[in-house]
Design an enzyme around this catalytic site. Structure first.
Site, mmCIF file in Angstrom:
data_model
loop_
_atom_site.group_PDB
_atom_site.id
_atom_site.type_symbol
_atom_site.label_atom_id
_atom_site.label_comp_id
_atom_site.label_asym_id
_atom_site.label_seq_id
_atom_site.Cartn_x
_atom_site.Cartn_y
_atom_site.Cartn_z
ATOM 1 N N ILE A 18 0.854 -1.194 0.000
ATOM 2 C CA ILE A 18 0.000 0.000 0.000
ATOM 3 C C ILE A 18 0.886 1.239 0.000
ATOM 4 C CG2 ILE A 18 -1.671 1.377 1.328
ATOM 5 C CD1 ILE A 18 -3.063 -1.025 0.242
ATOM 6 N N ASP A 46 3.569 7.751 -3.971
ATOM 7 C CA ASP A 46 3.497 7.794 -5.434
ATOM 8 C C ASP A 46 3.222 9.226 -5.890
ATOM 9 O OD1 ASP A 46 3.016 6.031 -8.041
ATOM 10 O OD2 ASP A 46 1.584 7.692 -8.024
ATOM 11 N N TYR A 51 1.482 15.985 -11.334
ATOM 12 C CA TYR A 51 0.620 16.267 -10.179
ATOM 13 C C TYR A 51 1.004 17.611 -9.544
ATOM 14 C CZ TYR A 51 0.041 11.147 -10.479
ATOM 15 O OH TYR A 51 -0.162 9.865 -10.914
ATOM 16 N N LYS A 80 7.417 9.765 -12.076
ATOM 17 C CA LYS A 80 7.155 9.337 -13.460
ATOM 18 C C LYS A 80 7.686 10.324 -14.499
ATOM 19 C CE LYS A 80 2.993 7.416 -11.414
ATOM 20 N NZ LYS A 80 2.472 8.368 -10.437
ATOM 21 N N HIS A 113 5.060 7.603 -17.691
ATOM 22 C CA HIS A 113 3.714 7.866 -17.159
ATOM 23 C C HIS A 113 2.593 7.437 -18.101
ATOM 24 C CE1 HIS A 113 1.461 10.746 -14.217
ATOM 25 N NE2 HIS A 113 0.732 9.697 -14.522
#
Ligand code: A2P
Length: 329
Positions: A18, A46, A51, A80, A113
């Site tokens: 997780i 992550d 983002y 990514k 990505h």
């Protein structure tokens, strides 16, 4: 038992089952959330340049590392190569920018990505054609990009490399053209979009799979709305079978959705900025679903894709685009 909380890659590296997802969280939100996530015990984070939160995450990581509250080797940081940087010469400078923002010397996993590439102007804005659609770069060559990804491992900038949003054919093509096999494919995966063919293929090829949007990404509605896209997306936490199994275990529907992913051999990166929900999402190691319960959830597959990239208007014209879904022809 520690072994239960990790998945082992084809190169022996271990990834916590997780992780915390960070898409759609503002800078301020993410600093508080990453702090709360680390306090709750998350070690797998992550992120991605798209983002827009790598610098904020980097600030929190630096505080924790400098204070000796966590050791670098205990962390598992994933970022990514963005869709605007898939050209081979862009790979190394792009990871170096991420590393500078994250204030790290290496990442644990670096992913391509998306299989498609978008063009940008010199000022970083997307190139748009006369029809107002995003300009795609159709020359994308995954094998050529991958050669540069492999060099990142050789240079110690990434411990492992992988892909994200790759289809079965795209993974297969890469496997036929690589020196270092991809360690991971990060894809949308939840009870309503199981992509069994792709998942089973990756597993058989020893390419681990991480499930993004494991809870159905309720937050994507706002993002879609910003791009003028309206979708009537289901609430996975309201599915009767999920609620029934949750009640039987004294767990929440979200915990059942996550445990099902673990029990079927995958990792999950639920996003939350709420401390109580962050805690809840990591608290899935004291129960297990029965074979019957796993089967009940496997039977729910509806091929409902939440993240179809429609917010990138025109991206479907890219030759590597494979995200057609229930809303797009
Ligand atoms: P929030 O950040 O307010 O907790 P996904 O990981 O599938 O993209 O889902 C993330 C969405 O689900 C976010 O809107 C997040 O909101 C919400 N969420 C995360 N964890 C839980 C949980 N345990 N119960 C209910 N909603 C959750």
């Amino acid at each position: 038992m520690a072994g239960d909380k990790y998945l082992t890659f084809n190169n022996g590296q271990k990834m916590p089952l997780i992780g915390v997802g960070t898409w759609q969280a503002s800078d301020e939100e993410i600093e508080t959330a990453i702090d709360a996530a680390l306090e709750a015990g998350y070690r797998h984070i992550d992120t991605a340049p798209v983002y827009g939160n790598e610098p904020a995450i980097g600030r929190v990581l630096k505080r924790w590392l400098d204070a000796g509250k966590v050791k670098r080797e205990e962390l598992f940081i994933v970022t990514k190569l963005p869709p605007i940087s898939n050209r081979p010469h862009e790979v190394e400078p792009t990871i170096k920018k991420s590393l500078a923002d994250l204030q790290l010397d290496y990442v644990d996993l670096y992913l391509i990505h998306t299989p498609f590439t978008l063009n940008i102007n010199e000022d970083g804005s997307f190139k748009v054609d006369a029809e107002g659609l995003l300009e795609v770069d159709p020359t994308t060559n995954h094998a050529a990009t991958w050669v540069e990804m492999e060099k990142l491992v050789e240079k110690g900038l990434a411990k492992s490399i992988g892909v994200s949003n790759f289809s079965k054919d795209q993974v297969a093509r890469l496997l036929n053209n690589c020196k270092i096999r991809p360690a991971n494919n990060q894809i949308e995966h939840h009870v309503y979009l199981q992509q069994r063919d792709l998942v089973d293929f990756c597993k058989a090829e020893n390419v681990s799979v991480t499930a993004y949007s494991p809870l159905g990404s309720k937050g994507i509605a706002a993002f879609n709305a910003g791009a003028g896209i309206v979708r009537d997306l289901p609430d996975l936490m309201d599915i009767p079978e999920v609620k029934e199994i949750a009640a039987a275990h004294g767990k929440s529907p979200a915990q059942v959705l996550l445990r099902w992913i673990i029990d079927t051999g995958l990792c999950a990166i639920p996003k939350s900025t709420n401390p109580a929900r962050l805690k809840q999402n990591l608290d899935v190691f004291d129960f297990k679903l029965s074979d019957e319960e796993v089967a009940k959830l496997l039977a729910l597959d509806k091929n409902i894709r939440v993240c179809d990239f429609a917010f990138f208007h025109g991206v479907e014209r890219h030759p590597e685009f494979t995200f057609k879904n229930q809303y797009t022809k």
